[in-house]
Enzyme design. Structure first.
Site, PDB file in Angstrom:
ATOM      1  N   GLU A   1      -0.507   4.994  -0.502  1.00  8.93           N
ATOM      2  CA  GLU A   1      -1.431   6.142  -0.870  1.00  8.93           C
ATOM      3  C   GLU A   1      -0.635   7.266  -0.958  1.00  8.93           C
ATOM      4  O   GLU A   1       0.173   7.467   0.069  1.00  8.93           O
ATOM      5  CB  GLU A   1      -2.608   6.368   0.039  1.00  8.93           C
TER       6      GLU A   1
ATOM      7  N   ASP B   1      -7.119  12.152 -25.935  1.00 12.40           N
ATOM      8  CA  ASP B   1      -7.059  10.951 -25.500  1.00 12.40           C
ATOM      9  C   ASP B   1      -6.573  10.127 -26.430  1.00 12.40           C
ATOM     10  O   ASP B   1      -7.208   9.879 -27.728  1.00 12.40           O
ATOM     11  CB  ASP B   1      -8.495  10.553 -25.340  1.00 12.40           C
TER      12      ASP B   1
ATOM     13  N   THR C   1      -4.379   4.952 -22.353  1.00 13.54           N
ATOM     14  CA  THR C   1      -4.487   3.671 -21.790  1.00 13.54           C
ATOM     15  C   THR C   1      -2.997   3.195 -22.276  1.00 13.54           C
ATOM     16  O   THR C   1      -2.246   3.711 -23.119  1.00 13.54           O
ATOM     17  CB  THR C   1      -5.701   2.751 -22.239  1.00 13.54           C
TER      18      THR C   1
ATOM     19  N   ARG D   1      -2.658  -3.400 -18.718  1.00 18.32           N
ATOM     20  CA  ARG D   1      -4.035  -2.551 -18.633  1.00 18.32           C
ATOM     21  C   ARG D   1      -3.712  -1.323 -17.456  1.00 18.32           C
ATOM     22  O   ARG D   1      -3.763  -1.717 -16.103  1.00 18.32           O
ATOM     23  CB  ARG D   1      -5.324  -3.209 -18.158  1.00 18.32           C
TER      24      ARG D   1
ATOM     25  N   TYR E   1       0.800  -1.049   0.002  1.00 19.19           N
ATOM     26  CA  TYR E   1      -0.142   0.023   0.057  1.00 19.19           C
ATOM     27  C   TYR E   1       0.837   1.370  -0.027  1.00 19.19           C
ATOM     28  O   TYR E   1       1.941   1.192   0.475  1.00 19.19           O
ATOM     29  CB  TYR E   1      -0.855   0.211   1.280  1.00 19.19           C
TER      30      TYR E   1
END
Ligand code: DSN
Length: 390
Positions: A48, A196, A222, A231, A46
């Site tokens: 953040e 995009d 992406t 992905r 983790y």
């Protein structure tokens, strides 16, 4: 793997992928190194926050991973750290686009993007997407005759509607977008310009499609389509005193997402390195060659190609032909039964529904990764023709 059920399903999917011709325009095959990074212990961590300013401890290594991914993203597209910032944490393309709007457009403000049936994406402000509910969509269409973007019409809509942000980019448009014209239009109405490049990022990296960076305020992409990574998604923002990156970073975290997926970020970093070099340039060039020949051969066999052809990695075929043919769903089913995987797709001014539209979308990035060339594309076009005419 101890879990036999999942292990069997993975094996089945591996076998399926190997046994078909994959013409899904948004898919690709990643390298073993990308898979290794995705399946690594980085998934346990983790963290953040951002490198150097996280809410968790034990982050020395993942800080390096994230910084390396950022560095490689900027390098791949020829950008200087002083001019562009990149956020590598978006989990995928839709949340990345959502985050940009949330950061820059007040709720109820206007997002101007291409209509879905004309080649745009759900997150370019379509009504069924949250981007069309939280914000007011202004959708532009292509020219009825040429099926290409009509920049004059776009300009007049933009000047009348005064959108907060204009989105250039697509999921099913087969031609090169004139970014300079988009820039002029955005300047004429005082909008941000977001490009995009999800579909064509690999072609930009391979220097076979114009770079959007000289024109955009924001570039989203992406990483798993022509770019051939896992992905994920990236948001690039211009560093020009407006501090767009600060708003974007804050919107991604704490605004929208939780802990970054470090295994995914590492896998993106691997893919970005793989895309930086002559082999990838050759690959990108071959994608465009393959798509053109696939399109030309289908056209020679009598199929109507939307926009009259292609300059990219994808094309759309009109299989409905004003009721003289079959629906897109039936066509895609027939091809799947014969081992060719495509998706049904709307065409501009489609008279049928998005669930069973008039067209098919074909792309060659995945098959080009597998080494297929022009000769193979001619064979594939002939097989598609024979299957659909059965
Ligand atoms: N679903 C992707 C595509 O196929 O183009 C876009 O999100």
């Amino acid at each position: 793997m101890k879990d036999k059920e999942i292990s069997r399903l993975i094996e089945q999917e591996k076998k399926r992928q190997k046994s078909v011709i994959n013409l899904i325009a948004s898919e690709n095959y990643v390298s073993q190194d990308v898979l290794k990074a995705l399946g690594s212990e980085l998934t346990n961590k983790y963290g953040e926050g951002y490198p150097g300013r996280r809410y968790y401890r034990g982050v020395a290594v993942v800080d390096k991973v994230e910084l390396l991914a950022q560095k490689r993203a900027l390098k791949l597209f020829g950008l200087k750290e002083s001019d562009w910032s990149v956020n590598v944490q978006p989990l995928s393309g839709s949340p990345a686009n959502f985050a940009v709007y949330a950061a820059l457009v007040p709720i109820g403000g206007k997002i101007m993007g291409m209509a879905l049936s004309h080649g745009g994406h759900l997150t370019h402000g379509q009504k069924v997407s949250m981007t069309g509910k939280f914000w007011s969509p202004v959708l532009y269409e292509v020219d009825k005759k040429t099926e290409l973007i009509d920049y004059e019409q776009l300009k007049s809509i933009a000047i009348t509607e005064k959108p907060n942000i204009i989105v250039a980019g697509f999921t099913a448009y087969a031609h090169i977008v004139d970014f300079q014209k988009f820039r002029e239009i955005a300047d004429a109405c005082g909008a941000y310009l977001m490009i995009d490049m999800s579909h064509f990022a690999g072609l930009v990296a391979g220097r076979i499609y114009p770079s959007p960076f000289p024109y955009a305020d924001i570039v989203t992409t992406t990483t798993h389509k022509t770019l051939r990574g896992p992905r994920s998604a990236l948001i690039f923002s211009k560093r020009d005193g407006r501090e767009l990156f600060k708003k974007i970073d804050k919107t991604i975290l704490p605004g929208l997402q939780g802990g970054p997926h470090f295994n995914q970020i590492a896998a993106v970093a691997v893919a970005l390195k793989e895309a930086n070099g002559p082999a990838f340039k050759k690959y990108a060039k071959q994608i465009v060659k393959n798509t053109k020949i696939l399109s030309d051969e289908l056209s020679r066999l009598g199929w109507r190609i939307i926009e009259g052809g292609t300059e990219t990695h994808l094309l759309r075929v009109d299989v409905w032909r004003d009721g003289k043919g079959i629906g897109g769903r039936e066509a895609a089913d027939k091809l799947e039964a014969a081992g060719i995987i495509v998706n049904e797709n709307t065409i501009p001014f489609d008279t049928r529904s998005p669930m069973d539209p008039s067209g098919l979308r074909l792309g060659t990035a995945a098959e080009t990764t597998r080494g297929r060339n022009e000769k193979d594309m001619i064979k594939i076009a002939r097989r598609i023709d024979a299957i659909l005419k059965r």
